[in-house]
Structure formats: C-alpha cells, structure tokens
Design an enzyme around this catalytic site. Structure first.
Site, PDB file in Angstrom:
ATOM      1  N   ASP A  78       0.854  -1.194   0.000  1.00 52.16           N
ATOM      2  CA  ASP A  78       0.000   0.000   0.000  1.00 52.16           C
ATOM      3  C   ASP A  78       0.898   1.255   0.000  1.00 52.16           C
ATOM      4  OD1 ASP A  78      -2.398   1.398   0.225  1.00 52.16           O
ATOM      5  OD2 ASP A  78      -2.439   1.289   2.417  1.00 52.16           O
ATOM      6  N   HIS A  79       0.650   2.156  -0.913  1.00 46.20           N
ATOM      7  CA  HIS A  79       1.394   3.426  -0.988  1.00 46.20           C
ATOM      8  C   HIS A  79       2.913   3.271  -1.055  1.00 46.20           C
ATOM      9  CE1 HIS A  79      -2.108   5.972  -0.539  1.00 46.20           C
ATOM     10  NE2 HIS A  79      -2.537   5.153   0.402  1.00 46.20           N
ATOM     11  N   GLU A 111      -1.469   5.954  -9.104  1.00 50.30           N
ATOM     12  CA  GLU A 111      -2.423   6.936  -8.570  1.00 50.30           C
ATOM     13  C   GLU A 111      -2.311   8.264  -9.298  1.00 50.30           C
ATOM     14  OE1 GLU A 111      -2.940   7.199  -4.301  1.00 50.30           O
ATOM     15  OE2 GLU A 111      -3.584   9.273  -4.408  1.00 50.30           O
ATOM     16  N   SER A 115     -12.898   4.627   4.565  1.00 54.78           N
ATOM     17  CA  SER A 115     -13.531   4.273   5.838  1.00 54.78           C
ATOM     18  C   SER A 115     -14.767   5.139   6.042  1.00 54.78           C
ATOM     19  CB  SER A 115     -12.546   4.471   6.990  1.00 54.78           C
ATOM     20  OG  SER A 115     -11.669   3.359   7.062  1.00 54.78           O
ATOM     21  N   ASN A 124     -10.174   0.541  -0.258  1.00 52.21           N
ATOM     22  CA  ASN A 124      -9.209   0.478   0.851  1.00 52.21           C
ATOM     23  C   ASN A 124      -9.833   0.931   2.166  1.00 52.21           C
ATOM     24  OD1 ASN A 124      -7.492  -0.052  -1.258  1.00 52.21           O
ATOM     25  ND2 ASN A 124      -6.000   1.504  -0.710  1.00 52.21           N
ATOM     26  N   ILE A 125      -9.747   0.069   3.155  1.00 49.16           N
ATOM     27  CA  ILE A 125     -10.306   0.401   4.470  1.00 49.16           C
ATOM     28  C   ILE A 125      -9.285   0.050   5.545  1.00 49.16           C
ATOM     29  CG2 ILE A 125     -12.152  -0.138   6.128  1.00 49.16           C
ATOM     30  CD1 ILE A 125     -13.894  -0.818   3.589  1.00 49.16           C
ATOM     31  N   ASP A 126      -8.864   1.046   6.267  1.00 46.92           N
ATOM     32  CA  ASP A 126      -7.924   0.843   7.363  1.00 46.92           C
ATOM     33  C   ASP A 126      -8.449   1.500   8.643  1.00 46.92           C
ATOM     34  OD1 ASP A 126      -5.754   0.388   8.968  1.00 46.92           O
ATOM     35  OD2 ASP A 126      -4.335   1.580   7.833  1.00 46.92           O
ATOM     36  N   SER A 127      -8.793   2.785   8.551  1.00 48.88           N
ATOM     37  CA  SER A 127      -9.178   3.535   9.756  1.00 48.88           C
ATOM     38  C   SER A 127     -10.354   2.905  10.505  1.00 48.88           C
ATOM     39  CB  SER A 127      -9.535   4.981   9.388  1.00 48.88           C
ATOM     40  OG  SER A 127      -8.394   5.633   8.904  1.00 48.88           O
TER      41      SER A 127
HETATM   42  P1  13P Z   1      -8.916   4.965   5.445  1.00 42.87           P
HETATM   43  O1  13P Z   1      -8.012   5.819   6.270  1.00 42.87           O
HETATM   44  O2  13P Z   1     -10.143   5.715   5.025  1.00 42.87           O
HETATM   45  O3  13P Z   1      -9.268   3.678   6.085  1.00 42.87           O
HETATM   46  O4  13P Z   1      -8.133   4.608   4.082  1.00 42.87           O
HETATM   47  C1  13P Z   1      -7.199   3.568   4.044  1.00 42.87           C
HETATM   48  C2  13P Z   1      -6.390   3.564   2.796  1.00 42.87           C
HETATM   49  O5  13P Z   1      -6.666   4.226   1.820  1.00 42.87           O
HETATM   50  C3  13P Z   1      -5.206   2.702   2.773  1.00 42.87           C
HETATM   51  O6  13P Z   1      -4.454   2.865   1.611  1.00 42.87           O
HETATM   52  O1  G3H Z   2      -3.205   4.952   3.568  1.00 43.93           O
HETATM   53  C1  G3H Z   2      -2.660   4.659   4.608  1.00 43.93           C
HETATM   54  C2  G3H Z   2      -3.029   3.421   5.350  1.00 43.93           C
HETATM   55  O2  G3H Z   2      -4.105   3.649   6.208  1.00 43.93           O
HETATM   56  C3  G3H Z   2      -1.830   2.871   6.037  1.00 43.93           C
HETATM   57  O3  G3H Z   2      -1.515   3.672   7.116  1.00 43.93           O
HETATM   58  O4  G3H Z   2       0.869   4.236   6.708  1.00 43.93           O
HETATM   59  O5  G3H Z   2      -0.167   4.482   8.982  1.00 43.93           O
HETATM   60  O6  G3H Z   2       0.289   2.211   8.039  1.00 43.93           O
HETATM   61  P1  G3H Z   2      -0.015   3.655   7.759  1.00 43.93           P
HETATM   62 ZN    ZN Z   3      -4.526   4.869   0.823  1.00 44.76          ZN
END
Ligand code: 13P
Ligand code: G3H
Ligand code: ZN
Length: 321
Positions: free
Chosen positions: A94-95, A146, A226, A266-269
């Site tokens: 990711d990123h 991106e 999220s 993408n869902i992390d938060s």
């Molecule tokens: P959120 O912070 O909205 O969950 O996005 C996560 C994300 O884009 C990870 O690449």
């Molecule tokens: O887009 C970012 C993701 O939520 C990953 O977050 O870089 O803090 O691990 P992080």
């Molecule tokens: Zn992201």
C-alpha cells in the site's frame, strides 16, 4: 533468497479485478500490522467467502518487520484452508513510494504493489510508475498507480486539499505506464476526519463516471474509504477517548461506487476504530485486567464483525471467492 507469491499460495489481483468489474462489486483491501488484524480479516473473508487483498504499508513493514509480515501472509493462506475455505488472497504493498521498495516487496512474495507517484508532476509520476510496471510485469505482479491527491495523511505526506483526478489525464496515464489499476481522488481521504462538520459528506461520483467513460472497464481503486461509524466513535469517547468531529464516507456512496469499475476499496481507519473501541471498553470496565488476550480477543471479534459487514453491505464481494 527472493520468493515468488506463486510459490506461497498467494494470487495476483488481475483476474480478481476483471471479475469484480464485470460483477459490480469491489474487493476488500484491508490493512494489517499485527496478528489479530490478520486473523480477523481471514475469518471474515472465509465466513463470507470473499476474495481479499491484504495490504501492507511501508509503515507496517517498519512496525512489524518485513520478514514477519511476509510469513504471516503465507500463514494466512494455510489458516484460511484450515478454517475450511480456499479464498483468493493477494498480498499488496500500500502506498509504495520508491522503485526500490516495490522491488523489495516483489522479491519477498508480494503479488501486487502500489507505486504512489501522485505527489510528483504528471511526467515524473508516469516515469516512476512505468519503471515499476516494467519490473513487476516480468514476475506477473500487478501494479496500482495513482492520479490526483487525496486530502489528509498518507504516511509522512500530508495534503491539505483534494486535488481531484483530472478525467482528461487518465487515458494517457494508463497507456503510457501500463498499470493494471488506477487509484483516483474523488473526495475520499485518509484517516478519521474526512469532512468538516456541517458540510455535506459527499464523494464526486460524477468524476468517477467521467473517468469510467474515458477508460471503460479499467479497474479503479478507491483509497480513504472508511466510513468512521459514529457508534464506534461514541464507544471510544465514552471510554476515555477524545475523537472530535470524526466523519467518514457514507456507506451508500461506497456501495454505489462498488457497482461501477471501482473494484478495490481500501479500508484501514475503520478497523483501527473498531479495535480501539473494544480495547478501551474492556480496560475501562475492567481496570484490573492485564492479560492482553482479554482485550485483544474482543478487539479481534469486533474487527471480524466490521469486516464481514463491509463485505456484505458495502463491497458486495460475499460469495465471490
Ligand atoms: P482509510 O483511512 O479511510 O481507512 O483509508 C485507508 C487507505 O486508503 C489505505 O491505503
Ligand atoms: O493509507 C494509509 C493506510 O491507512 C496505512 O496507514 O501508513 O499508517 O500504516 P499507515
Ligand atoms: Zn490509501
């Protein structure tokens, strides 16, 4: 010793994306940094029979150790089988911000990498992305690029305002780079504070549709997706936390996007919120508790429910494994 994702039971996202675009659903891309998150993701995906993209950020690699994460993903393949479901699992960077990081991930079993050149000029973004694609494709690894900038925090990079993806640039970018999927900026953002209180939480589906017209059927990715469920924010705040004015993307809008060429969300938060809410609640209600399993267990359970809810009610990837 370099290892290929093919040798450890992982799959690439290419066929998964093609099916998702045709089928009008999106594949969950859930981030993980630790064992409980990974267990919850795999349990939720096996129980709903959903394919899954396990995402690792460079921050996650620093936090958990790159070797450990790679073996955890390999373990996840066996764990899914043990739970009775053989689901397609992609391990994705990711990123990714440099060519070297992408190469390192590909050599350690990643099936997919994101090269995020969105903070560079269009030309530099094209050149960097193309270089990663040329390397990755030799190993059948897929690449996400991106275009456009999401407001909010991405690792160490912070952007104040959205720079929406320009539909007129996408065809050129995709053709010149050879990427397999494209992350776009249409008003989603990273973290828990996506909209200002009192404003309309709305993403620009009109830009998405304009992009789709220019590159029909091409896999589109939404970051920052999220929904920041108010009930989770309330549990956190009721148990000693202090999250003010946290607002996310309404789920109906994501469901709408998932029906189109958006095939990865993408869902992390939301996972971070679910975990924190559960942990705060246990520690607040049982101040004498000090066995980590007693708060990480409920946190894992909360995550599992959250992930299942997303799959069934937002992404529509249930039954698509
Ligand atoms: P959120 O912070 O909205 O969950 O996005 C996560 C994300 O884009 C990870 O690449
Ligand atoms: O887009 C970012 C993701 O939520 C990953 O977050 O870089 O803090 O691990 P992080
Ligand atoms: Zn992201």
């Amino acid at each position: 010793m370099p290892v290929s994702y093919k040798d450890i039971g992982l799959v690439s996202s290419k066929e998964l994306f093609a099916k998702a675009v045709k089928g009008g659903y999106a594949i969950p891309a859930y981030n993980f940094n630790n064992m409980e998150q990974l267990q919850a993701i795999i349990m939720a995906c096996v129980e709903t029979s959903s394919p899954v993209i396990l995402q690792v950020s460079s921050g996650a690699r620093k936090y958990a150790n790159a070797t450990l994460l790679r073996y955890m993903a390999e373990g996840a393949v066996e764990y899914a089988k043990e739970l009775g479901g053989s689901i397609p699992i992609v391990l994705h960077l990711d990123h990714g911000d440099t060519y070297e990081l992408c190469v390192s991930c590909i050599e350690s079993g990643f099936a997919s990498v994101m090269i995020d050149g969105s903070h560079h000029s269009f030309e530099e973004n094209v050149a960097l992305t193309k270089k990663v694609v040329e390397y990755a494709h030799k190993y059948d690894v897929t690449v996400e690029g991106e275009l456009g900038i999401l407001a909010g925090i991405e690792d160490e990079v912070k952007a104040k305002e959205h720079v929406y993806t320009k539909p007129e640039e996408v065809e050129d970018f995709v053709t010149k780079t050879g990427v397999d999927s494209l992350a776009i900026a249409i008003g989603t953002s990273h973290g828990a504070y996506k909209f200002k209180p009192g404003t309309n939480p709305e993403i620009r589906l009109d830009i998405l549709h304009e992009i789709e017209k220019r590159i029909p059927g091409f896999p589109i990715v939404l970051h920052g997706s999220s929904s920041v469920p108010p009930e989770l924010v309330k549990i956190i705040n009721d148990n000693g936390g202090k999250l003010e004015d946290a607002i996310g993307i309404p789920e109906e809008q994501l469901r709408e996007a998932a029906k189109s060429a958006v095939c990865k969300i993408n869902i992390d938060s939301d996972g971070r919120l679910a975990m924190t809410a559960a942990i705060r609640k246990v520690l607040n209600e049982k101040p004498a508790e000090f066995d980590p399993r007693k708060y990480l267990g409920p946190a894992r359970e909360a995550l599992r429910e959250l992930y299942k809810h997303k799959i069934i009610n937002v992404l529509g990837s249930n039954g698509k494994a």
